[in-house]
Design a protein around this motif. Structure first.
Motif, PDB file in Angstrom:
ATOM      1  N   ASN A   1       8.816  -2.261  11.786  1.00 15.89           N
ATOM      2  CA  ASN A   1      10.253  -2.116  12.131  1.00 15.89           C
ATOM      3  C   ASN A   1      10.625  -0.866  11.972  1.00 15.89           C
ATOM      4  OD1 ASN A   1      10.920  -1.967   9.207  1.00 15.89           O
ATOM      5  ND2 ASN A   1      10.592  -4.248   8.836  1.00 15.89           N
ATOM      6  N   LEU A   2      12.205  -0.621  12.203  1.00 17.13           N
ATOM      7  CA  LEU A   2      12.780   0.645  12.066  1.00 17.13           C
ATOM      8  C   LEU A   2      12.692   1.294  10.873  1.00 17.13           C
ATOM      9  CD1 LEU A   2      14.146   2.930  13.487  1.00 17.13           C
ATOM     10  CD2 LEU A   2      16.458   1.620  13.236  1.00 17.13           C
ATOM     11  N   GLY A   3      12.926   0.123   9.696  1.00 17.40           N
ATOM     12  CA  GLY A   3      13.106   0.672   8.375  1.00 17.40           C
ATOM     13  C   GLY A   3      11.935   1.013   7.970  1.00 17.40           C
ATOM     14  N   GLU A   4      10.652   0.611   8.142  1.00 15.40           N
ATOM     15  CA  GLU A   4       9.252   0.908   7.715  1.00 15.40           C
ATOM     16  C   GLU A   4       9.135   2.438   8.479  1.00 15.40           C
ATOM     17  OE1 GLU A   4       5.980  -2.043   7.530  1.00 15.40           O
ATOM     18  OE2 GLU A   4       7.329  -2.802   9.212  1.00 15.40           O
ATOM     19  N   ILE A   5       9.567   2.752   9.594  1.00 17.85           N
ATOM     20  CA  ILE A   5       9.361   4.027  10.325  1.00 17.85           C
ATOM     21  C   ILE A   5      10.119   5.154   9.499  1.00 17.85           C
ATOM     22  CG2 ILE A   5       9.737   5.372  12.354  1.00 17.85           C
ATOM     23  CD1 ILE A   5       9.093   2.788  14.000  1.00 17.85           C
ATOM     24  N   LEU A   6      11.376   4.714   9.415  1.00 13.67           N
ATOM     25  CA  LEU A   6      12.334   5.641   8.462  1.00 13.67           C
ATOM     26  C   LEU A   6      11.831   5.945   7.314  1.00 13.67           C
ATOM     27  CD1 LEU A   6      15.975   4.253   9.703  1.00 13.67           C
ATOM     28  CD2 LEU A   6      14.552   6.367  10.408  1.00 13.67           C
ATOM     29  N   THR A   7      11.253   5.034   6.506  1.00 10.82           N
ATOM     30  CA  THR A   7      10.535   5.103   5.250  1.00 10.82           C
ATOM     31  C   THR A   7       9.179   6.025   5.325  1.00 10.82           C
ATOM     32  OG1 THR A   7      10.006   2.858   4.993  1.00 10.82           O
ATOM     33  CG2 THR A   7      12.232   3.613   3.954  1.00 10.82           C
ATOM     34  N   GLY A   8       8.708   6.038   6.442  1.00  6.12           N
ATOM     35  CA  GLY A   8       7.667   7.047   6.449  1.00  6.12           C
ATOM     36  C   GLY A   8       6.168   6.113   6.400  1.00  6.12           C
ATOM     37  N   ASN A   9       6.074   4.786   6.564  1.00  3.38           N
ATOM     38  CA  ASN A   9       4.940   3.860   6.653  1.00  3.38           C
ATOM     39  C   ASN A   9       4.438   4.337   7.737  1.00  3.38           C
ATOM     40  OD1 ASN A   9       5.095   2.167   4.006  1.00  3.38           O
ATOM     41  ND2 ASN A   9       7.025   1.829   4.717  1.00  3.38           N
ATOM     42  N   VAL A  10       2.961   4.362   7.697  1.00  4.64           N
ATOM     43  CA  VAL A  10       2.020   4.568   8.951  1.00  4.64           C
ATOM     44  C   VAL A  10       0.898   3.431   8.766  1.00  4.64           C
ATOM     45  CG1 VAL A  10       0.788   5.843  10.298  1.00  4.64           C
ATOM     46  CG2 VAL A  10       2.609   6.793   9.358  1.00  4.64           C
ATOM     47  N   ILE A  11       0.975   2.150   9.328  1.00  6.72           N
ATOM     48  CA  ILE A  11       0.002   1.168   8.937  1.00  6.72           C
ATOM     49  C   ILE A  11      -1.096   1.188  10.036  1.00  6.72           C
ATOM     50  CG2 ILE A  11      -0.134  -1.409   8.230  1.00  6.72           C
ATOM     51  CD1 ILE A  11       2.928  -1.090   7.119  1.00  6.72           C
ATOM     52  N   GLN A  12      -2.094   1.238   9.550  1.00  8.98           N
ATOM     53  CA  GLN A  12      -3.213   1.258  10.732  1.00  8.98           C
ATOM     54  C   GLN A  12      -4.277   0.264  10.309  1.00  8.98           C
ATOM     55  OE1 GLN A  12      -3.332   5.441   9.889  1.00  8.98           O
ATOM     56  NE2 GLN A  12      -2.783   5.884  12.180  1.00  8.98           N
ATOM     57  N   ASN A  13      -5.375   0.070  11.090  1.00 10.61           N
ATOM     58  CA  ASN A  13      -6.533  -0.777  10.813  1.00 10.61           C
ATOM     59  C   ASN A  13      -7.617  -0.009  10.200  1.00 10.61           C
ATOM     60  OD1 ASN A  13      -6.946   0.911  13.014  1.00 10.61           O
ATOM     61  ND2 ASN A  13      -8.244  -0.708  14.218  1.00 10.61           N
ATOM     62  N   SER A  14      -8.456  -0.333   9.572  1.00  6.60           N
ATOM     63  CA  SER A  14      -9.230  -0.010   8.643  1.00  6.60           C
ATOM     64  C   SER A  14     -10.831  -0.351   9.304  1.00  6.60           C
ATOM     65  CB  SER A  14      -9.211   0.021   7.084  1.00  6.60           C
ATOM     66  OG  SER A  14      -9.659  -1.424   6.754  1.00  6.60           O
ATOM     67  N   PRO A  15     -11.843   0.199   8.830  1.00  8.03           N
ATOM     68  CA  PRO A  15     -13.390  -0.221   9.040  1.00  8.03           C
ATOM     69  C   PRO A  15     -13.912  -1.148   8.026  1.00  8.03           C
ATOM     70  CG  PRO A  15     -13.425   2.040   8.005  1.00  8.03           C
ATOM     71  CD  PRO A  15     -11.850   1.534   7.992  1.00  8.03           C
ATOM     72  N   PHE A  16     -13.187  -1.656   7.017  1.00  8.64           N
ATOM     73  CA  PHE A  16     -13.358  -2.762   6.090  1.00  8.64           C
ATOM     74  C   PHE A  16     -13.695  -4.089   6.886  1.00  8.64           C
ATOM     75  CE2 PHE A  16     -11.637   0.611   3.656  1.00  8.64           C
ATOM     76  CZ  PHE A  16     -12.169   0.713   2.474  1.00  8.64           C
ATOM     77  N   LYS A  17     -14.896  -4.634   6.628  1.00  3.85           N
ATOM     78  CA  LYS A  17     -14.907  -5.980   7.233  1.00  3.85           C
ATOM     79  C   LYS A  17     -15.059  -7.100   6.245  1.00  3.85           C
ATOM     80  CE  LYS A  17     -17.423  -4.836  11.599  1.00  3.85           C
ATOM     81  NZ  LYS A  17     -17.193  -3.164  11.573  1.00  3.85           N
ATOM     82  N   ILE A  18     -14.101  -7.769   5.887  1.00  2.00           N
ATOM     83  CA  ILE A  18     -13.626  -8.849   4.739  1.00  2.00           C
ATOM     84  C   ILE A  18     -13.658 -10.142   5.377  1.00  2.00           C
ATOM     85  CG2 ILE A  18     -12.395  -9.240   2.952  1.00  2.00           C
ATOM     86  CD1 ILE A  18     -11.783  -6.426   2.656  1.00  2.00           C
ATOM     87  N   ARG A  19     -14.397 -11.111   4.797  1.00  2.00           N
ATOM     88  CA  ARG A  19     -14.269 -12.559   5.390  1.00  2.00           C
ATOM     89  C   ARG A  19     -14.009 -13.376   4.035  1.00  2.00           C
ATOM     90  NH1 ARG A  19     -14.580 -13.331  10.411  1.00  2.00           N
ATOM     91  NH2 ARG A  19     -15.865 -11.774  11.705  1.00  2.00           N
ATOM     92  N   MET A  20     -12.987 -14.298   4.378  1.00  2.00           N
ATOM     93  CA  MET A  20     -12.623 -15.349   3.167  1.00  2.00           C
ATOM     94  C   MET A  20     -13.993 -15.732   2.352  1.00  2.00           C
ATOM     95  SD  MET A  20      -9.646 -16.233   1.864  1.00  2.00           S
ATOM     96  CE  MET A  20      -8.958 -17.114   0.780  1.00  2.00           C
ATOM     97  N   TYR A  21     -13.926 -15.631   1.158  1.00  2.00           N
ATOM     98  CA  TYR A  21     -15.212 -16.030   0.107  1.00  2.00           C
ATOM     99  C   TYR A  21     -16.328 -15.572   0.243  1.00  2.00           C
ATOM    100  CZ  TYR A  21     -11.479 -19.762  -0.522  1.00  2.00           C
ATOM    101  OH  TYR A  21     -10.436 -20.734  -0.782  1.00  2.00           O
ATOM    102  N   GLU A  22     -16.303 -14.349   1.251  1.00  2.00           N
ATOM    103  CA  GLU A  22     -17.705 -13.920   1.448  1.00  2.00           C
ATOM    104  C   GLU A  22     -17.943 -12.618   0.548  1.00  2.00           C
ATOM    105  OE1 GLU A  22     -18.733 -13.235   5.468  1.00  2.00           O
ATOM    106  OE2 GLU A  22     -18.572 -15.464   6.045  1.00  2.00           O
ATOM    107  N   GLU A  23     -18.731 -12.557  -0.546  1.00  2.00           N
ATOM    108  CA  GLU A  23     -18.889 -11.244  -1.281  1.00  2.00           C
ATOM    109  C   GLU A  23     -19.730 -10.245  -0.674  1.00  2.00           C
ATOM    110  OE1 GLU A  23     -19.022 -11.878  -5.658  1.00  2.00           O
ATOM    111  OE2 GLU A  23     -17.411 -13.017  -5.438  1.00  2.00           O
TER     112      GLU A  23
END
Length: 648
Positions: free
Chosen positions: A71-93
């Motif tokens: 949202n505009l508020g996140e952009i104005l506060t400098g947030n840059v949220i991106q995907n990552s290479p971590f592969k995580i599944r629920m309950y899988e260690e």
């Protein structure tokens, strides 16, 4: 450049615990569901320049880097949220899975060294919850029981003599995810079934970084050096040097832990008063402010009840024959009745300042009220910024109205020019400062530089909402009849007698700002820490109380000093009433200089420019808000006392 957000900078006292209102819905994950771990900007309290995570050569996800919707508020506060290479599944260690193996050149290694030197933190988000990192105390002998968001990119190895030996890189991260299975899920299954594989909600995300020079089994592609807590620190805490070009194996582990914490309380680890700061300090702040208010209220009551009562009975008493014969000369504030409503110098600028002050005051009060009621949860990133921005735009109607009423009272004729100045002068000054600061950030390549599209969006809000509403407010302000003034203004201005040194304008204005600042300075420390040390500010209930106390203090100190000024037969009270309480902004700026030199460790000149630029804007807004309180209080007081006196 979201630092401006805290201009209000900031469920009454109970607001210390995180809670949610409609708008943020919990999500259940079934066993095996993919759980996204996203990366946010890298931050440093030493430089105040956040950077995009992928500005450094980290492992990239398959299919390339994608920006998440913001949202505009996140952009104005400098947030840059991106995907990552971590592969995580629920309950899988996961036990030391390899993200990638990177060969870094000397130049790339130097990029990491520079960011490690500047103490950059890596920020991650899962299910809208930032990753928490247990912070170690200064002496490194014990771990303090508080968590911060973001973990260090790396660090410096220091020998016993305190000499820096080498830089190390945190190339392994253990992600501990805490989950809670809601009661309604448990009710649907029989007693014999294990709860561990029921759909759960994520209630905690904790990261522990390690620095390990990995050995990898080439045949199985498995890591042979997975770090555990009991390993020697030189192997797992600073084992991966990055001083020159080298090969780095990036790995991660995932641990799942059940938790009794319910979803609604999952932010408490960041917000709990047991962590970094105590409620006692906030209570001290409130009591300190209340003592100031009680002292001032006592003074005002004494003036209003005793002195004013004596003045009025003396002025309104019919003189005896003896007194008439003596023709005893009257003294005091009654003598300026023919000049007290004489327009000030620069009446248009005064009217514009009052209009914008009312707008800023309304914005600050409304935002703090919404935040205290829980509408601006930290889970809604950017919500504080958006609410400040929209409230300021919509309160353009208030600025037009009060500016027009004030200018009409001075019999001003150029009302179009006055309204246009109200819409453009102070907002334009703030936008100009922000634009210059944005150029500085942009030149540094930081992610907090506002993109051109967002700038256009903000300017569109200003010109398409705020400016038309200012003209609408001014239209109603000019249309409405003024209240009749209790006394007539004479044609010839009265000569002002020479004032004693202690009633000089400069001295009374400077003295007037001390008490309002004294009422808020403890809370100001926490607000500055939340802005500049990247901490969450959450006690909006306390802030609301302090803000109400600030309003009362500004009103009372201005009334007291205004009364003394009128008693000295000085009727130039308009600007002085504005500047008396508004001078607390000067103390705010001086306190920010003290805070900079004592609390912040900023080495870069650019960081200092940004800090003082933003603090100047904050001080200007604080001046407008507190100044307008003083003016309204003084105007009400003068109208009341002159309405009570009989004038020949």
């Amino acid at each position: 450049s979201g630092k401006v957000a805290v201009v209000a900078a900031a469920a009454l006292v109970g607001a210390a615990n995180g809670f949610y209102l409609p708008g943020v819905a919990p999500k259940e994950y079934a066993e095996g569901d993919e759980v996204l771990l996203k990366v946010n900007k890298m931050t440093s309290s030493r430089t105040q320049l956040p950077y995009d995570y992928y500005d450094l050569p980290f492992c990239e996800p398959e299919g390339g880097v994608q920006d998440m919707a913001e949202n505009l508020g996140e952009i104005l506060t400098g947030n840059v949220i991106q995907n990552s290479p971590f592969k995580i599944r629920m309950y899988e260690e996961v036990q030391c899975d390899i993200l990638c193996v990177k060969k870094y050149t000397d130049k790339e290694a130097q990029m990491f060294v520079e960011k490690i030197d500047e103490q950059y933190l890596i920020n991650m988000i899962m299910d809208n919850l930032p990753a928490a990192y247990k912070t170690i105390s200064e002496d490194h002998t014990q771990e303090l029981a508080y968590y911060s968001h973001g973990f260090p990119l790396g660090g410096t190895v220091v020998n016993d003599a305190g000499v820096q030996m080498s830089k190390f890189l945190n190339n392994h991260v253990t992600v501990t995810v805490r989950y809670h299975i809601p009661d309604f899920e448990k009710k649907d299954v029989s007693e014999t079934v294990s709860f561990s594989n029921l759909p759960g909600r994520i209630v905690g995300l904790f990261v522990e970084p390690y620095s390990v020079k990995h050995r990898v089994d080439k045949a199985t592609n498995k890591v042979l050096t997975c770090p555990v807590e009991t390993d020697a620190p030189e192997l797992v805490k600073y084992g991966m040097p990055i001083d020159k070009g080298t090969e780095v194996t990036w790995t991660y582990s995932v641990v799942w832990e059940p938790s009794p914490i319910k979803w609604a309380s999952r932010w408490d680890v960041y917000l709990s008063s047991k962590n970094k700061r105590s409620d006692e300090v906030h209570w001290f702040s409130i009591i300190n402010s209340l003592l100031i208010v009680v002292f001032l209220t006592g003074m005002v009551a004494m003036i209003l009840m005793r002195t004013l009562y004596k003045d009025l009975s003396r002025y309104n008493r019919v003189p005896t024959e003896e007194e008439k014969a003596e023709e005893r000369e009257e003294t005091g504030w009654k003598l300026v009745h023919g000049d007290v409503f004489r327009p000030p110098s620069h009446p248009m600028l005064f009217a514009v300042t009052i209009g914008t002050g009312a707008q800023v005051l309304g914005m600050a009060l409304s935002t703090i009220l919404f935040a205290a009621l829980g509408f601006l949860s930290p889970a809604n990133r950017g919500s504080l910024m958006i609410s400040l921005l929209l409230l300021f735009m919509f309160l353009g109607i208030a600025s037009g109205y009060f500016s027009a009423r004030t200018y009409k009272m001075f019999n001003g004729a150029q009302w179009r020019q006055c309204t246009l100045l109200t819409a453009l002068l102070y907002p334009g000054l703030v936008c100009g400062c922000l634009f210059v600061l944005n150029l500085v950030i942009w030149a540094e390549g930081s992610s907090s530089a506002i993109p051109f599209g967002s700038m256009v969006a903000v300017l569109s809000l200003w010109f398409c909402i705020s400016v038309p509403l200012t003209f609408l407010g001014a239209f109603y302000g000019y249309k409405r009849d003024l209240d009749k003034q209790p006394v007539q203004t004479q044609d010839i201005p009265r000569a002002i007698p020479e004032q004693p040194w202690y009633m000089s304008p400069y001295l009374t204005i400077l003295v007037g700002g001390v008490l309002p600042f004294g009422a808020v300075f403890v809370e100001l420390f926490f607000i500055l820490s939340s802005i500049w040390l990247d901490q969450y500010y959450y006690v909006f209930g306390f802030l609301l109380l302090v803000f109400i106390i600030l309003i009362i203090t500004c009103a009372e100190i201005t009334i007291v000093l205004c009364y003394f000024q009128l008693c000295g037969e000085d009727y130039h009270w308009w600007w002085r009433s504005l500047l008396t309480s508004g001078s607390s902004a000067l103390y705010l700026f001086l306190y920010s200089v003290f805070y900079f030199s004592n609390r912040l460790k900023m080495d870069l000149f650019v960081s200092a420019v940004l800090y003082f630029g933003y603090m100047f804007i904050l001080s200007l807004l604080f001046f407008l808000a507190t100044g307008v309180i003083g003016y309204f209080a003084c105007h009400w007081f003068i109208t009341k006392i002159f309405a009570s006196v009989k004038v020949d």
